[in-house]
Design an enzyme around this catalytic site. Structure first.
Site, mmCIF file in Angstrom:
data_model
loop_
_atom_site.group_PDB
_atom_site.id
_atom_site.type_symbol
_atom_site.label_atom_id
_atom_site.label_comp_id
_atom_site.label_asym_id
_atom_site.label_seq_id
_atom_site.Cartn_x
_atom_site.Cartn_y
_atom_site.Cartn_z
ATOM 1 N N CYS A 2 -16.350 -25.677 -0.853
ATOM 2 C CA CYS A 2 -15.305 -25.929 -0.290
ATOM 3 C C CYS A 2 -15.087 -24.497 0.880
ATOM 4 C CB CYS A 2 -13.994 -25.508 -0.998
ATOM 5 S SG CYS A 2 -13.907 -26.665 -2.771
ATOM 6 N N ARG A 27 -19.204 -26.910 4.252
ATOM 7 C CA ARG A 27 -18.737 -26.623 3.301
ATOM 8 C C ARG A 27 -18.699 -27.309 1.986
ATOM 9 N NH1 ARG A 27 -18.917 -20.203 3.142
ATOM 10 N NH2 ARG A 27 -17.851 -20.326 1.160
ATOM 11 N N TRP A 76 -15.042 -30.107 -1.705
ATOM 12 C CA TRP A 76 -16.525 -30.306 -1.509
ATOM 13 C C TRP A 76 -16.247 -30.711 -3.388
ATOM 14 C CZ3 TRP A 76 -20.048 -29.088 -5.762
ATOM 15 C CH2 TRP A 76 -21.348 -30.396 -6.438
ATOM 16 N N ASN A 102 -12.001 -21.861 -4.019
ATOM 17 C CA ASN A 102 -13.238 -22.535 -3.445
ATOM 18 C C ASN A 102 -13.791 -22.320 -5.324
ATOM 19 O OD1 ASN A 102 -15.639 -22.821 -3.472
ATOM 20 N ND2 ASN A 102 -16.365 -21.078 -1.984
ATOM 21 N N GLY A 103 -13.986 -22.897 -5.693
ATOM 22 C CA GLY A 103 -15.098 -22.070 -6.948
ATOM 23 C C GLY A 103 -15.236 -23.202 -8.686
ATOM 24 N N GLU A 488 -40.932 -30.938 0.207
ATOM 25 C CA GLU A 488 -40.078 -30.605 1.201
ATOM 26 C C GLU A 488 -39.782 -32.207 1.651
ATOM 27 O OE1 GLU A 488 -37.582 -28.850 1.770
ATOM 28 O OE2 GLU A 488 -37.003 -29.220 3.606
ATOM 29 N N LYS A 492 -36.285 -33.926 1.729
ATOM 30 C CA LYS A 492 -34.944 -34.114 3.550
ATOM 31 C C LYS A 492 -35.110 -35.475 3.414
ATOM 32 C CE LYS A 492 -34.892 -31.459 4.164
ATOM 33 N NZ LYS A 492 -34.430 -29.628 4.259
ATOM 34 N N GLU A 495 -31.909 -36.985 1.014
ATOM 35 C CA GLU A 495 -30.697 -36.600 1.766
ATOM 36 C C GLU A 495 -29.879 -36.656 1.984
ATOM 37 O OE1 GLU A 495 -29.893 -32.050 1.889
ATOM 38 O OE2 GLU A 495 -32.532 -31.696 2.858
ATOM 39 N N HIS A 511 -51.780 -39.980 -13.664
ATOM 40 C CA HIS A 511 -51.465 -39.459 -15.156
ATOM 41 C C HIS A 511 -49.714 -40.096 -15.166
ATOM 42 C CE1 HIS A 511 -54.568 -37.074 -15.910
ATOM 43 N NE2 HIS A 511 -54.060 -35.755 -14.942
ATOM 44 N N LYS A 611 -23.540 -27.594 2.561
ATOM 45 C CA LYS A 611 -23.931 -26.960 3.170
ATOM 46 C C LYS A 611 -24.742 -25.489 2.318
ATOM 47 C CE LYS A 611 -27.192 -25.501 6.537
ATOM 48 N NZ LYS A 611 -28.332 -25.833 6.530
HETATM 49 C C1 F6R Z 1 -31.950 -29.036 1.305
HETATM 50 C C2 F6R Z 1 -31.287 -27.912 1.427
HETATM 51 C C3 F6R Z 1 -31.279 -27.074 0.559
HETATM 52 C C4 F6R Z 1 -31.402 -26.414 0.631
HETATM 53 C C5 F6R Z 1 -29.951 -24.908 -1.217
HETATM 54 C C6 F6R Z 1 -30.505 -23.469 -1.324
HETATM 55 O O1 F6R Z 1 -31.870 -29.871 3.063
HETATM 56 O O2 F6R Z 1 -30.583 -27.128 2.640
HETATM 57 O O3 F6R Z 1 -31.544 -27.707 -0.828
HETATM 58 O O4 F6R Z 1 -31.755 -25.379 0.933
HETATM 59 O O5 F6R Z 1 -29.071 -25.622 -1.349
HETATM 60 O O6 F6R Z 1 -30.068 -23.218 -0.451
HETATM 61 P P1 F6R Z 1 -29.908 -21.671 0.278
HETATM 62 O O7 F6R Z 1 -30.634 -21.774 1.344
HETATM 63 O O8 F6R Z 1 -28.413 -21.486 1.577
HETATM 64 O O9 F6R Z 1 -29.811 -20.829 -1.062
#
Ligand code: F6R
Length: 616
Positions: A2, A27, A76, A102-103, A488, A492, A495, A511, A611
Site C-alpha cells: 500500500c 506499490r 494492495w 500500510n502494513g 529468472e 518473469k 508474473e 529425478h 512493486k
Molecule cells: C520480479 C520482481 C520481484 C522482486 C522482489 C524483491 O520481477 O520484481 O520478484 O525482485 O519482490 O524486490 P526488491 O528487489 O525490491 O527487494
C-alpha cells in the site's frame, strides 16, 4: 504494497495527493481512497474507488471534495478482497477519525472481537479499521491525543505506517510508524507525507524519515515527533534529491519495454560510476580499515527475494570464481527462521531494487544484531535498507516503474561483477589490467544484451510470441550459471503472462521433471559457454527429445549439437561464461514481455502483485 500520501498546508491538497498516489501506485493498485477536512466546517469528506488511482480521480471529478489537509491511499489487499468497502480510508463509529494504513495489524481479530462486544460496528474486512475504533475508545478514556496514542501502540502488534485525519484535531495529520516506511517533506508553509519520498519529489528536498516506533503530529508549520512512550524526539531532516522525471513511457507501450531498452545505458552509466568511485569504494561500503578488511574476508552472505535473489545466485558464482571467497545465498523470507551460524570475517550484502522489501529488511536487522557487516545493494538511496546497512552501493538504474524487475536486475549483476573483481584485485588475485578489462567486458555485454533483442525482435513478435503464448505450461532449464537465469526467465514469464512456469537445474530432470515432458509443454534451455556444462546440457537436451519433448534453446554460436536438437534456437554471440546471464537477460525479458502482450495482460501492473513488498 500500500501507499500512504498526505498533505497539510497553504494549498488545496486534492491534486497534490492524487499526483503522489499516481507516482506511488506501483506499490498497490487494488483500490484507492482520499479523505480531507472540509475547508469551511472541518468535516471529514471522502471518496473511495475499486481499482487504480485513475478510478479515484474519475470519482472526484464532479465533486468539490478538497481541502487544506488530506490523506490518500492505494491498496494492495492483505485482509479482505479488493472492493470499495475495503478501500481506505476507514473510520471509527462516529466518523470522527479517518485512517489509512500500510502494513499488517497482526492481532486485529482479537481487538475486533473485544470492540464488537462493546458495541463497535465494522464496515470492512480489513485489519486497519480496528485501529480507528480502538483510537476512538482510547480518546474517550484518556481525553488526550498523545496519551491515547501511547496506549494505542501498546495494543497493536505488527508492522504499520498509519496516517490519521481527525475532525476533533483539525490542525494536524497524525502519523504512527512501526517497521513500514513513512517520510515527511518539509516545505514553505506546507508539509508533505508519503510512504516513499518519490511521492513528493520536486516539491521539497527536506525530508524527515519518520523513525521506527515513533509518532508525529504534522501541522502546517510545525512537526512534533515522539517515541512510543510519548517522549519528544529531535527532528533530523536530510536533504534528499530524488530524480523524478515524469517523462512517462517515452513512446513505449509499457514501462517494462522501456526499461528493457534502458539496460544498455544503465550498464554504461554504471561503468562510468565504477571509475568515479574506484578509490572510495571501501569507504562507501562502510569498511573502517579499508583494504585490510577486504583482504581478511572469508565469507559473503547474499540475501534477497524474487529477482534480487536470482541475481544473488549469479553473484555467488562471481564472488567464488573471481574473488575466491566462499559465498552463501539466502532467501530473505527464510534466513532468520533457521539456526544461523555467523562466520568470522564475513559480510552480508542485501540485494533489493526498492530497498524496502520487508523480508529483506528484517533479515538485514537480524544480521545487524549478529554484528555482521551489512551492505545494501539497492536502487534507492533514501530507502530503509540503505539507511539501516553499514555501507551501501547504488545500482543507479533510475526509477523502475514496471512491477517486473528488468533494468535493476541487470544493474545488480553488473555491480556485483565489478565488485568481485575489485575484491580480487585487493587480494592480488588479478592485476589492474584485468580489473580494467572487467569494465570493458561489461560494456561489450551491454551492447550484446540489446543487440540480441534486435536480432530476434521480428521473429519473436511475428512468430514466437503468438505461438508460445498458447501453451499452458512452460519449463525452464539451466546448469551452473545458466540455472539462475532460467529461474529468472520462469519468474518473469509467470508474473506478467500468468502462464504456469517452473525452473529446474537441467541435471535434476531425470529425478522427476521428465514426467512432465510432452509436446504441450515447451522446455526452454539456457546453454553455457563452459564446455563441460555445455556437454552435459546436450545430454539433457537429448533426453528431452528422446521423449518427444518440444525444445527451445538459448545457445551460443558454434554449439551445433544443441542447435540441431532444438525445435527453435536463439543463437547468441559468444561471451565470457560469467557474463552469459547478463547477455541473455534482455532477450529473455523481451520474449516474456511479448508473450504477455499477446495474451493482453496488464504488463506493468500484473494482477495481485505490487512493486515494493513492504509486508512480510
Ligand atoms: C520480479 C520482481 C520481484 C522482486 C522482489 C524483491 O520481477 O520484481 O520478484 O525482485 O519482490 O524486490 P526488491 O528487489 O525490491 O527487494
Amino acid at each position: 504494497m500500500c501507499s500512504v500520501v498526505g498533505y497539510i498546508g497553504k494549498n488545496y491538497c486534492r491534486s497534490i495527493i492524487m499526483e503522489g498516489l499516481t507516482r506511488l501506485e506501483y506499490r498497490g493498485y487494488d483500490s484507492a481512497g482520499f479523505v480531507c477536512l472540509h475547508p469551511q466546517d472541518q468535516r471529514l469528506i471522502y471518496t473511495k474507488a475499486q481499482g487504480g488511482v485513475k478510478n479515484l480521480i474519475n470519482n472526484l471529478e464532479n465533486t468539490t471534495i478538497d481541502g487544506f489537509a488530506g490523506i490518500g491511499h492505494t491498496r494492495w489487499s492483505t485482509h479482505g478482497i479488493a472492493s470499495t468497502e475495503n478501500a481506505h480510508p476507514h473510520f471509527d463509529c462516529n466518523k470522527n477519525i479517518s485512517i489509512v494504513h500500510n502494513g499488517i495489524i497482526e492481532n486485529y481479530l482479537e481487538i475486533k472481537t473485544k470492540l464488537e462486544k462493546s458495541g463497535h460496528v465494522f464496515y470492512s474486512q480489513t485489519d486497519t479499521e480496528v485501529v480507528a475504533h480502538l483510537l476512538e475508545e482510547l480518546l474517550i478514556s484518556t481525553k488526550d491525543l498523545n496519551k491515547a496514542i501511547v496506549e494505542l501502540v501498546k495494543h497493536i502488534k505488527g508492522a504499520y505506517a498509519l496516517a490519521f485525519l481527525i475532525q476533533d484535531y483539525p490542525d494536524a495529520i497524525l502519523l504512527i510508524r512501526k517497521s513500514s516506511p513513512l517520510c515527511i517533506g518539509y516545505g514553505d508553509n506546507e508539509v508533505f507525507i508519503a510512504s516513499d519520498a518519490l511521492g513528493f519529489a520536486g516539491k521539497t528536498n527536506q525530508v524527515l524519515f519518520v523513525p521506527d516506533k515513533s509518532f508525529a503530529l504534522v501541522k502546517q508549520n510545525k512537526i512534533e515527533l515522539y517515541d512510543f512512550e510519548g517522549k519528544s524526539l529531535p527532528l533530523e531532516f536530510q536533504i534528499v534529491d530524488i530524480n523524478w522525471s515524469a517523462d512517462g513511457k517515452q513512446g513505449y507501450e509499457h514501462y517494462m519495454l522501456k526499461e528493457i531498452y534502458e539496460q544498455k545505458k544503465v550498464i554504461q552509466g554504471l561503468v562510468h560510476k565504477f571509475k568515479e568511485i574506484e578509490n572510495s569504494l571501501w569507504n562507501q561500503l562502510g569498511f573502517a580499515n579499508g583494504i585490510d578488511d577486504i583482504r581478511n574476508l572469508d565469507h559473503i552472505y547474499l540475501i534477497g527475494c524474487g529477482s534480487s535473489w536470482h541475481a544473488a545466485n549469479i553473484a555467488k558464482i562471481f564472488f567464488e570464481n573471481i574473488a575466491n571467497i566462499e559465498t552463501s545465498i539466502h532467501l530473505s523470507s527464510e534466513l532468520r527462521h533457521s539456526n544461523f551460524f555467523a562466520k568470522k570475517s564475513s559480510i552480508a550484502i542485501a540485494l533489493s531494487q526498492s530497498g524496502e522489501t520487508a523480508d529483506t529488511l528484517e533479515s538485514l536487522r537480524f544480521l545487524n544484531e549478529k554484528n555482521i557487516h551489512t551492505i545494501a545493494l539497492t536502487n534507492v538511496k533514501s530507502s530503509t535498507i540503505t539507511r539501516e546497512s553499514k555501507g551501501y552501493f547504488l545500482t543507479h538504474a533510475g526509477p523502475e516503474i514496471a512491477v517486473a524487475s528488468t533494468k535493476v536486475f541487470s544493474a545488480q549483476l553488473a555491480s556485483l561483477y565489478w565488485i568481485s573483481h575489485k575484491i580480487a584485485f585487493e587480494k592480488s588475485i588479478i592485476n589492474k589490467e584485468i580489473l580494467d578489462i572487467s569494465k570493458d567486458n561489461l560494456l561489450i555485454t551491454a551492447e550484446l544484451l540489446e543487440g540480441i533483442i534486435e536480432d530476434y525482435k521480428q521473429d519473436i513478435i511475428e512468430k514466437l510470441a503468438p505461438y508460445y503464448s498458447k501453451f499452458k505450461y512452460h519449463l525452464f532449464l539451466g546448469k551452473f550459471i545458466s540455472y539462475p537465469i532460467a529461474m529468472e526467465a520462469a519468474l518473469k514469464l509467470k508474473e506478467i503472462s500468468y502462464i504456469f512456469t517452473e525452473a529446474c537445474p537441467a541435471g535434476e530432470l531425470k529425478h522427476g521433471l521428465l514426467a512432465l515432458i510432452d509436446q504441450d509443454t515447451p522446455v526452454f534451455m539456457f546453454s553455457s559457454m563452459d564446455n563441460n556444462i555445455y556437454k552435459k546440457l546436450v545430454i539433457n537436451a537429448q533426453e528431452i527429445k528422446a521423449r518427444s519433448g518440444h525444445l527451445v534453446t538459448f545457445a551460443f554460436e558454434g554449439q551445433k549439437e544443441l542447435i540441431e536438437l532444438s525445435d527453435y534456437s536463439f543463437v547468441i554471440p559468444q561471451v565470457k561464461t560469467l557474463l552469459e546471464p547478463l547477455a541473455l537477460t534482455g532477450i529473455m525479458q523481451f520474449f516474456a514481455y511479448q508473450i504477455a502482450k499477446n495474451l493482453n495482460r496488464p504488463i506493468d501492473k500484473p494482477r495481485n502483485l505490487a512493486k515494493s513488498v513492504t509486508v512480510e
